[in-house]
Design a protein around this motif. Structure first.
Motif, short mmCIF file in Angstrom:
data_model
loop_
_atom_site.label_atom_id
_atom_site.label_comp_id
_atom_site.label_asym_id
_atom_site.label_seq_id
_atom_site.Cartn_x
_atom_site.Cartn_y
_atom_site.Cartn_z
N LYS A 291 0.84 -1.21 0.00
CA LYS A 291 0.00 0.00 0.00
C LYS A 291 0.87 1.26 0.00
O LYS A 291 0.60 2.24 -0.69
CB LYS A 291 -0.91 0.01 1.22
CG LYS A 291 -1.99 -1.08 1.23
CD LYS A 291 -2.79 -1.03 2.53
CE LYS A 291 -3.84 -2.14 2.58
NZ LYS A 291 -4.54 -2.18 3.90
N LYS B 64 6.42 -2.35 -10.34
CA LYS B 64 5.76 -1.07 -10.60
C LYS B 64 6.69 0.09 -10.26
O LYS B 64 6.74 1.10 -10.96
CB LYS B 64 4.48 -0.96 -9.78
CG LYS B 64 3.37 -1.90 -10.23
CD LYS B 64 2.13 -1.76 -9.35
CE LYS B 64 1.03 -2.72 -9.79
NZ LYS B 64 -0.16 -2.66 -8.90
N GLY C 258 4.77 -5.61 -7.00
CA GLY C 258 4.78 -4.24 -6.51
C GLY C 258 6.10 -3.53 -6.80
O GLY C 258 6.14 -2.35 -7.17
N ARG D 14 7.95 5.72 -0.57
CA ARG D 14 7.98 4.66 -1.59
C ARG D 14 9.37 4.00 -1.62
O ARG D 14 9.49 2.77 -1.71
CB ARG D 14 7.64 5.23 -2.97
CG ARG D 14 6.27 5.85 -3.07
CD ARG D 14 5.82 6.01 -4.52
NE ARG D 14 6.70 6.85 -5.32
CZ ARG D 14 6.68 8.19 -5.39
NH1 ARG D 14 5.78 8.85 -4.66
NH2 ARG D 14 7.50 8.87 -6.16
N ASP E 247 8.92 4.16 -11.49
CA ASP E 247 8.62 5.35 -10.69
C ASP E 247 9.26 6.59 -11.30
O ASP E 247 10.29 6.53 -11.98
CB ASP E 247 9.13 5.13 -9.26
CG ASP E 247 8.50 6.10 -8.27
OD1 ASP E 247 7.49 5.73 -7.65
OD2 ASP E 247 9.02 7.22 -8.14
N LYS F 175 2.50 2.94 -3.08
CA LYS F 175 1.73 3.90 -3.89
C LYS F 175 1.64 5.28 -3.23
O LYS F 175 0.95 6.18 -3.73
CB LYS F 175 0.31 3.36 -4.11
CG LYS F 175 0.29 1.96 -4.72
CD LYS F 175 -1.13 1.38 -4.69
CE LYS F 175 -1.17 -0.06 -5.18
NZ LYS F 175 -2.51 -0.66 -5.07
N TYR F 176 2.32 5.45 -2.11
CA TYR F 176 2.19 6.71 -1.35
C TYR F 176 2.78 7.87 -2.14
O TYR F 176 3.70 7.71 -2.96
CB TYR F 176 2.88 6.55 0.00
CG TYR F 176 2.45 7.57 1.03
CD1 TYR F 176 1.17 7.52 1.58
CD2 TYR F 176 3.31 8.58 1.44
CE1 TYR F 176 0.77 8.44 2.53
CE2 TYR F 176 2.92 9.50 2.38
CZ TYR F 176 1.65 9.44 2.93
OH TYR F 176 1.25 10.37 3.85
N SER F 177 2.26 9.08 -1.87
CA SER F 177 2.66 10.25 -2.66
C SER F 177 4.10 10.68 -2.40
O SER F 177 4.78 11.19 -3.30
CB SER F 177 1.71 11.42 -2.36
OG SER F 177 1.73 11.73 -0.97
#
Length: 1024
Positions: free
Chosen positions: A482, A513, A510, A492, A517, A485-487
């Motif tokens: 989770k 992904k 994950g 991250r 970034d 995906k943090y801003s």
């Protein structure tokens, strides 16, 4: 000026002791990574959001990393419990000892165990004492002042007191010119001592763990890995744990479900690993509880210093602890049992004698912590107030660093979910990082609840990431994914790093992904995490990073692709060979070399002409690792490079490839002005081993630099051609002792009698290791002309020289027995000397080769007279005399103990061929068989040794059981002693009434005699 110390003797003792070590957890052949923090390249730039100061990670094999950074100052090696820190130091000490023996002018390694309550100077002197060298404090000071020592200081975190830590800091400050390598478990526990170079031993990657398992379990490795699935890292990520896992699985086929269960099963099976050691049944039943009590009390330590435990304690204190424990259980002879059981623990279980002989310790601190954890578990199960009262549990245990590992072990074995959750909750109240760590230690089925406590904390996101990473539980993956995906990019990045620590394949999607970034430091962290997981599923995502806009990301991608080690990575790495950044090209070259596939050669050959010299050097190194002759043309270009270290690297690579096509290019380097290049050329020519190199090497025999002359001698020895002898004989008179030693070694390898006159000169050399080398070489040549020189060396002042001389004479005796035999009388006179045991072994070898015992008797000129056949009356008289002798000997055994020779067995350390060995053995057996009285005496001495060892025996059955076990082992391993027993059995068969009468008389006062009679009567009648 340093005082003369017999360093060769000390160094040889290190080499021999390392060979003989049979530690359960020695790991010398697995590459462990070292992480080195380095400052930003441009320290003048001010940090800003756009221009961040980054920590660069250099990954090296552990010993290579230590070698590299110890040259720049002191080094601190940091690692988890069981990561192999102590093993690394032992391996490094062994390598340094070999180098110092072979090359002379090298620092002398000394390993110091910091857990002992003694000063550093005392510990150094104790190390020398183990090699039977007396060195005073003043002499140690001189050695330190002259820079003669390299200190390996193990266990900063295990130091017994703050005073010792302060003394260590002072010692380091006062000896700043002495290279030192320190190890510690945790920087928080031992501190960094102000050492800048901190090397962190990383956990094993999935690939490394799998390779390890297959190596140690070639037949069952796949089965173990299949059953463990993705839980291998969770249970056994360090070398110690992985070794234990392999042993447990090999022995029982069981898969422990946690680290605690792994230790529990290892403890249970340890008796089987020790192959039925002779201990009492009571001890077997209670040994685990005894170890728990001992570990618990030791970890409690002094109540006045609750932060410190005891890693080692005196034998007397250990006996007091065991005696108290036994008294509490109503054991009447508690003092005697305590002594006996402590000896059993030291001999057969997980205790050992500490650095101070009067102290004991656990084999590894983790075992002490495991047994202390078992003791904590018992407190909890029995609902002791210190475990059940929240405040007392926090006060006595949770609040102290020393109890963290035992608490982790306790929770891994605790089957009560309510109590497990309670302990984690209380730990979170004490410290969040402690609670997070323990949340991941509970049994797997409880972790959803305990990790949920951590995930539910109301803390900043960056801290949440740290805590979930500390838990290292699969249950933390969901929460971390989770946060991926943090801003905020820092969150991250930290989430990626935490997922890498957990090391589970579930994190790969994950992390892939994050490979895309927007922030480069996040992409780099994702790449590093994928490398830690080490699964080839990550390769497609990593190949995307090969074309990343940031060079640091591309370099990390190269490092990780090489780390995964799959050939699928080669196309991506070949793209990086043409990268615009030299750091990236260098990393690509390095990893292509690590993968070691010939498909990489075309790309690496391009780097041979790179504009950056360090890239060219790495390309040469990679081509050498691949070892294909297609690389030779490119490497020959580097032989003429403008940079000497590039030429050196090219020569080294050509030597690894070992093809004679490289000889012309290497011969060019023989003429270069830089001595390092000439030396490297000599080494490479020696590795190739072709006679065409001899003319060039003979030129180097007269080089102005001693290192070059020594390398030339070593190379000529490897080529092993008699044409090299004239040049090597010149080096016999070289001014440098290490050159003379190498010349002796080379002449021995060539093995030609023309070398003997030169070697006999070295017999008189001033340096002991040169004399030893000459003795060894004369033994290799194995010519009778070497005997006079070797006879001088058997009385040399240096132990190792005498040893080599004895070995050499034994070799010569094998081929020229009659030439060595005249010296038997003199050798017999040397038996009372310091090296009497070695001379005795040599005498046995010469006797076996000559096939007679005494030289003087052999020289007598006597003609035999025919003997008349024995008369019946004479035979009966002999039988009666033998029976009387049996009676007399066994009665003496019951009346008083005879001399104990149980520890005086001898065996020759040399292998002089099966035929000679068998002759010697047959001669000995024949001698034993020829005297029934001697056979009886030998058996009696064995029984008396057992009687002395097992003092608790009270009845015949106990004695019989022990005798039976002893002779089962003798039958398998000691044929001469077994033959003695058979001789005694024959005597009983031949005169049974007399023998039984003697046995009955003997056993009236001694259960061992009755046990012996019962055992002999039970031996099979088929004595043949």
């Amino acid at each position: 000026m340093a005082t003369p110390v017999d360093f060769p003797k000390y160094l040889q003792s290190l080499v021999e002791s390392y060979k003989k070590q049979q530690h359960l957890y020695t790991l010398t052949d697995l590459q462990v990574e070292v992480r080195v923090e380095k400052p930003p390249e441009d320290s003048s730039e001010r940090p800003s959001p756009e221009n961040k100061s980054e920590t660069k990670i250099e990954r090296l094999e552990v010993l290579a990393g230590i070698r590299k950074y110890v040259q720049q100052g002191n080094v601190l090696l940091v690692g988890k419990p069981g990561s192999g820190k102590s093993t690394v130091l032992q391996r490094f000490r062994w390598e340094l000892a070999l180098e110092a023996l072979n090359e002379g002018d090298r620092p002398i390694p000394v390993l110091v165990q910091l857990r002992s309550d003694r000063s550093i100077l005392e510990a150094i002197r104790a190390e020398f004492r183990q090699a039977k060298l007396k060195v005073s404090e003043e002499e140690v000071d001189d050695l330190l002042l002259d820079g003669r020592l390299l200190l390996l200081l193990d266990g900063v975190n295990e130091m017994p007191s703050q005073q010792r830590r302060q003394e260590l800091q002072l010692f380091r400050d006062e000896n700043s010119d002495t290279p030192m390598i320190f190890t510690t478990r945790d920087l928080a526990l031992g501190g960094s001592l102000g050492i800048e170079k901190k090397l962190e031993m990383c956990g094993l990657t999935q690939l490394q763990m799998r390779e390890f398992v297959h190596k140690h379990l070639p037949q069952h490795g796949d089965s173990l890995l299949r059953q463990l699935g993705d839980r291998l890292r969770e249970i056994a990520e360090t070398p110690l744990l992985l070794e234990m896992m392999c042993k447990v699985f090999k022995n029982s086929g069981k898969i422990p479900q946690s680290k605690g269960e792994l230790f529990q099963e290892f403890d249970r099976q340890y008796d089987e690993f020790k192959r039925g050691a002779l201990v009492s049944d009571d001890f077997r039943r209670f040994k685990s509880e005894v170890l728990q009590q001992l570990a618990f009390v030791m970890l409690q330590g002094d109540s006045q210093r609750p932060t410190d435990g005891w890693v080692a304690i005196s034998r007397d204190r250990a006996e007091e602890i065991l005696e108290c424990w036994l008294r509490d259980r109503g054991v009447l002879d508690a003092p005697t049992k305590a002594k006996e059981w402590l000896e059993d623990l030291l001999e057969h279980h997980l205790l050992q004698v500490a650095a101070k002989p009067e102290e004991i310790e656990f084999h590894h601190q983790l075992f002490q912590e495991y047994y202390a954890g078992r003791a904590l578990l018992k407190l909890l199960v029995e609902r002791h107030i210190d475990a059940m009262d929240d405040q007392r549990l926090q006060h006595f245990y949770l609040n102290y660093f020393k109890w963290t590992e035992p608490l982790a072990f306790m929770l891994s074995l605790l089957r009560d979910k309510v109590q497990a959750v309670r302990v984690v909750r209380l730990a979170l109240e004490v410290d969040l990082m402690l609670g997070a760590r323990l949340a991941g230690e509970v049994q797997r089925e409880f972790q959803q609840r305990t990790v949920g406590l951590v995930d539910g904390l109301d803390v900043p996101r960056w801290l949440k990431v740290e805590l979930l990473g500390e838990a290292r539980s699969d249950e933390a993956i969901l929460g971390l994914l989770k946060l991926v995906k943090y801003s905020e990019s820092d969150v991250r990045r930290s989430a990626a790093s935490a997922l890498g620590k957990i090391g589970n394949e579930k994190a790969i999607p994950g992390l892939l992904k994050l490979v895309e970034d927007s922030e480069s430091d996040v992409r780099k962290s994702a790449a590093d995490a994928l490398g830690n997981i080490g699964d080839e599923k990550a390769i497609p995502g990593l190949l995307k990073l090969v074309e990343d806009s940031e060079s640091d990301v591309r370099r990390s991608a190269a490092d990780v692709l090489g780390k995964i080690g799959n050939k699928k990575a080669i196309p991506g790495l070949l793209k990086l060979v043409e990268d615009s950044e030299s750091d990236v090209r260098r990393s690509a070259a390095k990893e292509l070399g690590n993968i070691g596939d010939e498909k990489a050669i075309p790309g690496l050959l391009k780097l041979v002409e790179d504009s950056e010299s360090f890239v060219r050097t790495m390309a040469a190194d990679a081509l050498g690792k691949i070892g294909d002759e297609k690389a030779i043309p490119g490497l020959l270009k580097l032989v003429e490079d403008s940079k000497s270290y590039v030429r050196w690297g090219a020569a080294d690579a050509l030597g690894k490839i070992g093809d004679e096509k490289a000889i012309p290019g290497l011969l060019k380097l023989v003429k270069y002005s830089e001595s390092d290049v000439r030396r490297s050329a000599a080494d490479a020519l020696g590795n190739i081993g072709n006679k065409k190199a001899i003319p060039g090497l003979l030129k180097l025999v007269e080089d102005s630099e001693s290192d070059v002359r020594r390398s030339a001698a070593d190379a000529l020895g490897k080529i092993c051609d008699e044409k090299a002898i004239p040049g090597l004989l010149k080096l016999v008179e070289d001014s440098e002792s290490d050159v003379r030693r190498s010349a002796a070694s080379a002449l021995g390898k060539i093995c030609d009698e023309k070398a003997i006159p030169g070697l006999l000169k070295l017999v008189e050399d001033s340096e002991s290791y040169v004399r030893g080398g000459a003795a060894h070489a004369l033994g290799q040549i194995c010519d009778e002309k070497g005997i006079p020189g070797l006879l001088k060396l058997v009385e040399d002042s240096d132990y190792l020289v005498r040893w080599f001389a004895v070995y050499a004479l034994g070799n010569i005796a094998k081929q020229h027995a009659e030439k060595v035999a005249p010296h038997l009388p003199h050798l017999l006179t040397l038996i009372p000397s310091e090296s009497g045991k070695e001379f005795h072994r040599l005498i046995l070898v010469i006797q076996a080769a000559c096939k007679y015992y005494k030289y003087e008797i052999r020289q007598l000129s006597l003609a035999p007279h025919p003997a008349k056949p024995p008369q019946p009356n004479e035979i009966l008289a002999n039988i009666d005399e033998t029976t009387q002798q049996i009676y007399k000997t066994t009665k003496e055994m019951s009346d008083k103990p005879t001399q104990d020779f149980s520890n005086s067995t001898f065996h020759a350390p040399f292998n002089f061929g099966d035929n000679h060995g068998n002759q010697a053995q047959n001669i000995t057996i024949a001698a034993q068989q020829s005297s029934p009285e001697a056979a009886l005496n030998a058996v009696v001495q064995i029984i008396q040794a057992l009687e002395k060892k097992y003092t608790y025996v009270q009845d015949e059955q106990q004695a019989l059981n022990i005798i039976d076990a002893e002779f089962k082992e003798i039958k398998q391993q000691k044929p001469i002693e077994w033959q003695n027993l058979i001789s005694v059995k024959r005597l009983y068969n031949g005169g049974k009434k007399a023998a039984v009468k003697v046995g009955e008389h003997f056993t009236e006062s001694n259960p061992w005699g009755k046990g012996l009679v019962a055992f002999i009567e039970g031996v099979s009648e088929d004595v043949n």
